[in-house]
Scaffold this motif. Sequence first.
Motif, mmCIF file in Angstrom:
data_model
loop_
_atom_site.group_PDB
_atom_site.id
_atom_site.type_symbol
_atom_site.label_atom_id
_atom_site.label_comp_id
_atom_site.label_asym_id
_atom_site.label_seq_id
_atom_site.Cartn_x
_atom_site.Cartn_y
_atom_site.Cartn_z
ATOM 1 N N HIS A 100 12.236 68.428 50.487
ATOM 2 C CA HIS A 100 12.676 68.456 51.884
ATOM 3 C C HIS A 100 11.683 69.132 52.810
ATOM 4 O O HIS A 100 11.991 69.345 53.979
ATOM 5 C CB HIS A 100 14.067 69.078 52.027
ATOM 6 C CG HIS A 100 15.127 68.321 51.279
ATOM 7 N ND1 HIS A 100 16.411 68.803 51.103
ATOM 8 C CD2 HIS A 100 15.095 67.113 50.654
ATOM 9 C CE1 HIS A 100 17.116 67.929 50.401
ATOM 10 N NE2 HIS A 100 16.337 66.899 50.108
ATOM 11 N N ILE A 101 10.506 69.472 52.271
ATOM 12 C CA ILE A 101 9.402 69.894 53.133
ATOM 13 C C ILE A 101 8.587 68.650 53.437
ATOM 14 O O ILE A 101 8.228 67.892 52.531
ATOM 15 C CB ILE A 101 8.503 70.940 52.437
ATOM 16 C CG1 ILE A 101 9.267 72.253 52.239
ATOM 17 C CG2 ILE A 101 7.225 71.200 53.236
ATOM 18 C CD1 ILE A 101 9.664 72.954 53.513
ATOM 19 N N ASN A 102 8.281 68.415 54.715
ATOM 20 C CA ASN A 102 7.491 67.245 55.105
ATOM 21 C C ASN A 102 6.016 67.604 54.988
ATOM 22 O O ASN A 102 5.432 68.184 55.898
ATOM 23 C CB ASN A 102 7.838 66.833 56.538
ATOM 24 C CG ASN A 102 7.244 65.481 56.905
ATOM 25 O OD1 ASN A 102 6.339 64.999 56.231
ATOM 26 N ND2 ASN A 102 7.752 64.886 57.970
ATOM 27 N N SER A 103 5.442 67.257 53.835
ATOM 28 C CA SER A 103 4.047 67.643 53.579
ATOM 29 C C SER A 103 3.055 66.896 54.469
ATOM 30 O O SER A 103 1.922 67.327 54.634
ATOM 31 C CB SER A 103 3.699 67.403 52.104
ATOM 32 O OG SER A 103 3.930 66.052 51.759
ATOM 33 N N SER A 104 3.489 65.776 55.057
ATOM 34 C CA SER A 104 2.562 65.011 55.901
ATOM 35 C C SER A 104 2.445 65.601 57.304
ATOM 36 O O SER A 104 1.520 65.288 58.045
ATOM 37 C CB SER A 104 3.018 63.550 56.001
ATOM 38 O OG SER A 104 4.283 63.463 56.625
ATOM 39 N N VAL A 105 3.424 66.434 57.680
ATOM 40 C CA VAL A 105 3.382 67.081 58.997
ATOM 41 C C VAL A 105 3.480 68.585 58.783
ATOM 42 O O VAL A 105 4.568 69.115 58.524
ATOM 43 C CB VAL A 105 4.545 66.615 59.904
ATOM 44 C CG1 VAL A 105 4.445 67.282 61.277
ATOM 45 C CG2 VAL A 105 4.557 65.105 60.037
ATOM 46 N N PRO A 106 2.351 69.296 58.821
ATOM 47 C CA PRO A 106 2.366 70.740 58.545
ATOM 48 C C PRO A 106 3.399 71.476 59.383
ATOM 49 O O PRO A 106 3.555 71.228 60.578
ATOM 50 C CB PRO A 106 0.937 71.166 58.913
ATOM 51 C CG PRO A 106 0.120 69.924 58.773
ATOM 52 C CD PRO A 106 1.029 68.803 59.173
#
Length: 222
Positions: A100-106
């Motif tokens: 649930h962490i959006n790795s594509s958007v820091p």
Amino acid sequence: MSEIQKSQPKPFKKRRYYIPEEVEEHNKAVDCWVSFSNEVYNISSLIQANQGKPECQSLIKAAGADITHWFNSKTGDPRTFIDPETNLESVFCPWGPYLHINSSVPGSTAPGLPWWKDKEKYFIGRLTKKTRKIRIINTLTREEETITVASEETLNEILDRMLNLNTHAGSYTWKRLGRPLDMELTLDENGIPDESNEFLKFNLDDEFYIPAIHIYYNDDLT
């Protein structure tokens, strides 16, 4: 024990408060608990539903541990920092990106309700802010047990813990120095204060003195 048995979640009893040792027992992918901000989450089903995803690995590494340091204490959201290489805000992921962490958007999370806010699915109880030790002395058998409990628990909840050691624990009257105790109240509310900080103040081991409760058999065969 067979490999199948080894891979099964440990049975547990739903409690209002858990002690750290109880969380630590659930430390595998198939049986994964974590605690943070004095709350306990069973995320075993989350990991099973996302089996094989690399974002599960950091949660599996954290199984049985307290991960309060992953989150902002004021907002309850994941902690962020400024990445010195990119100069962009990024989510603090000490063991790698997690579900649930959006790795594509820091610095952002994925759409939808993240697991750390989904209390309905994963929250199972609170983590005690302080554990206590208490001696339970059985006046019938002369046996003595020292158990670790949550300081917020009532004596009825402590009695429930005792059932693992004595299935007839409910058939006893609990007393302190000859005075019957109120089973709906905590140790502190029953006049049994936690004096461990006083011992530490004088450089004494906090187990130097462990309060005792005597239990008297009622002979009602419950």
